[in-house]
Design an enzyme around this catalytic site. Structure first.
Site, PDB file in Angstrom:
ATOM      1  N   CYS A  90       0.842  -1.205   0.000  1.00  0.00           N
ATOM      2  CA  CYS A  90       0.000   0.000   0.000  1.00  0.00           C
ATOM      3  C   CYS A  90       0.869   1.244   0.000  1.00  0.00           C
ATOM      4  CB  CYS A  90      -0.917  -0.006   1.224  1.00  0.00           C
ATOM      5  SG  CYS A  90      -1.780   1.565   1.503  1.00  0.00           S
TER       6      CYS A  90
ATOM      7  N   HIS B  98      -8.517   7.480   3.927  1.00  0.00           N
ATOM      8  CA  HIS B  98      -7.898   8.783   3.715  1.00  0.00           C
ATOM      9  C   HIS B  98      -8.929   9.755   3.150  1.00  0.00           C
ATOM     10  CE1 HIS B  98      -7.736   7.004  -0.321  1.00  0.00           C
ATOM     11  NE2 HIS B  98      -7.607   8.238  -0.804  1.00  0.00           N
TER      12      HIS B  98
ATOM     13  N   ASN C 219     -13.709  10.331  -0.391  1.00  0.00           N
ATOM     14  CA  ASN C 219     -14.360   9.317  -1.215  1.00  0.00           C
ATOM     15  C   ASN C 219     -14.098   7.972  -0.565  1.00  0.00           C
ATOM     16  OD1 ASN C 219     -15.242  11.129  -3.211  1.00  0.00           O
ATOM     17  ND2 ASN C 219     -13.274  11.036  -4.251  1.00  0.00           N
TER      18      ASN C 219
ATOM     19  N   GLN D 282      -9.108  13.981   1.219  1.00  0.00           N
ATOM     20  CA  GLN D 282      -8.325  14.908   0.411  1.00  0.00           C
ATOM     21  C   GLN D 282      -8.731  16.340   0.719  1.00  0.00           C
ATOM     22  OE1 GLN D 282      -7.630  13.794  -3.810  1.00  0.00           O
ATOM     23  NE2 GLN D 282      -9.009  12.066  -3.430  1.00  0.00           N
TER      24      GLN D 282
ATOM     25  N   SER E 259      -9.132   5.089  -4.900  1.00  0.00           N
ATOM     26  CA  SER E 259      -8.129   4.269  -5.580  1.00  0.00           C
ATOM     27  C   SER E 259      -7.313   3.417  -4.618  1.00  0.00           C
ATOM     28  CB  SER E 259      -7.180   5.169  -6.386  1.00  0.00           C
ATOM     29  OG  SER E 259      -6.552   6.119  -5.532  1.00  0.00           O
TER      30      SER E 259
ATOM     31  N   CYS F 102       0.488   3.360   3.406  1.00  0.00           N
ATOM     32  CA  CYS F 102       0.879   2.848   4.720  1.00  0.00           C
ATOM     33  C   CYS F 102       2.225   3.434   5.154  1.00  0.00           C
ATOM     34  CB  CYS F 102       0.969   1.319   4.691  1.00  0.00           C
ATOM     35  SG  CYS F 102      -0.635   0.480   4.894  1.00  0.00           S
TER      36      CYS F 102
ATOM     37  N   HIS G  40      -6.814   2.193   1.944  1.00  0.00           N
ATOM     38  CA  HIS G  40      -6.312   2.796   3.186  1.00  0.00           C
ATOM     39  C   HIS G  40      -7.138   4.054   3.463  1.00  0.00           C
ATOM     40  CE1 HIS G  40      -2.748   3.339   6.009  1.00  0.00           C
ATOM     41  NE2 HIS G  40      -3.526   4.391   6.237  1.00  0.00           N
TER      42      HIS G  40
ATOM     43  N   HIS H  21      -4.373   0.445   8.170  1.00  0.00           N
ATOM     44  CA  HIS H  21      -4.859   0.216   6.803  1.00  0.00           C
ATOM     45  C   HIS H  21      -6.304  -0.273   6.804  1.00  0.00           C
ATOM     46  CE1 HIS H  21      -4.286  -0.771   2.513  1.00  0.00           C
ATOM     47  NE2 HIS H  21      -4.903  -1.911   2.747  1.00  0.00           N
TER      48      HIS H  21
END
Length: 348
Positions: A47, A164, A151, A166, A159, A50, A162, A111
């Site tokens: 990943c 996250h 998202n 933005q 995509s 990570c 993990h 993760h």
């Protein structure tokens, strides 16, 4: 009252949505398809989000232990964009340069844990990171808007699994916040009150669409919702226009409501529930915005089960959005779910 076709106005965008409740009054009845839950490791050596792993171009992540922020390796906006662009010789073919900064915010080193499974302190730290990033980007002289968003899930274009979010900061106010700005300014000029303050007060009188609330925030399925289980999360305090203005008590309150929303989502079909979520803050344009109140939108695509999605096609793309399940029915379904995450039932 809402058994026949009707349309509802979204006062934030001044756009209409068609509601057809007679088509699907109880969309969760019948078979509910289950999907096999993906088992993710706490750490994935492949990943690129990570701790300690390589990203694009050989950049190595530090061994981070909390949130981790970095400039997006494939940014949609660049801080040093062209100052001029070749404009066509027609007013119908308008174009102008756009500058900005795009960053990625990893929630934690784990993760395998999304927002509803993180402890309250970790969620508070995520909110503080969103706040710090908004402050850092918003103070730049070429930035007028800061969009924090997440998202979640492959179906929403994530995509990497993990967890996250933005943040994209841009030199112009994007379309959706700009619509909301115009509507809120018009309402404030007429009523001398923020639109969302009055709307939240009205919903608390009725109580039929509220999912969760505390002293500082309310989460509800808005009267004008387009997506089946859409959520509007709004602050209560007029004057709270941006993440940067949150008090410590409001950070905790926001974290609590975020956990309720995302836990109920996961429990609905007992999956890691996909959605796009984003905070709408007042513009970072150096102006006071008494008309604005900090709020967030959750737009999840699932309708009847983990495998049945709502699509915007045909009439919705060419005419106006349409939904079958009413917001009142949707919130009843969400309210009926437990606050304990389905993966933690045995621990409760």
């Amino acid at each position: 009252m809402f058994d026949s076709p009707h349309r509802r106005l979204n006062p934030l965008t001044r756009e209409w949505v068609l509601v057809s409740p007679h088509r699907a009054k109880r969309p969760w009845l019948g078979q509910v398809e289950r999907t096999q839950a993906k088992s993710l490791p706490e750490y994935d050596p492949t990943c690129y989000l990570c701790p300690g792993n390589d990203r694009a171009g050989g950049v190595k992540n530090p061994p981070y232990t909390g949130t981790f922020v970095f400039d997006n390796d494939f940014a949609a906006l660049l801080p040093e964009s062209a100052t001029e662009v070749q404009a066509p010789t027609s007013p119908l073919l308008a174009v102008e340069p756009e500058r900005g900064i795009c960053r990625v915010i990893c929630f934690s080193p784990r993760h395998d844990l999304t927002l509803p499974e993180l402890d309250l302190t970790t969620v508070e730290n995520i909110i503080k990171t969103w706040t710090e990033q908004s402050a850092d980007l918003g103070k730049r002289d070429f930035i007028r808007y800061v969009q924090v968003f997440e998202n979640k899930g492959e179906v929403m274009g994530a995509s990497n699994p993990h967890p996250h979010s933005q943040v994209w900061a841009s030199g112009h106010i994007p379309n959706e916040p700009d619509k909301e700005l115009s509507a809120q300014v018009a309402y404030f000029n007429k009523n001398n009150r923020p639109l969302l303050a009055d709307y939240i007060a009205e919903e608390h009188k009725r109580k039929e669409r509220i999912l969760a609330a505390n002293d500082h925030f309310t989460a509800l399925v808005p009267f004008w919702a387009i997506w089946p289980f859409e959520i509007l999360l709004s602050a209560h305090r007029p004057g709270l226009t941006r993440l940067t203005e949150l008090t410590s008590a409001e950070v905790t309150a926001l974290a609590e409501v975020l956990k309720v929303i995302t836990t109920r989502y996961d429990n609905l079909f007992e999956i890691s529930f996909p959605y796009s979520m984003g905070f709408h803050q007042a513009p970072f344009d150096g102006e006071a915005h008494p008309e604005w109140m900090l709020h967030a939108h959750f737009f999840p695509p699932l309708l009847r089960s983990a495998t049945v999605r709502k699509f915007m096609v045909g009439y919705e793309m060419l005419a106006m959005p349409q939904r079958d399940i009413t917001p009142e029915t949707a919130v009843e379904r969400l309210r009926s779910l437990p606050d304990v995450h389905y993966r933690h039932k045995s621990m409760a």
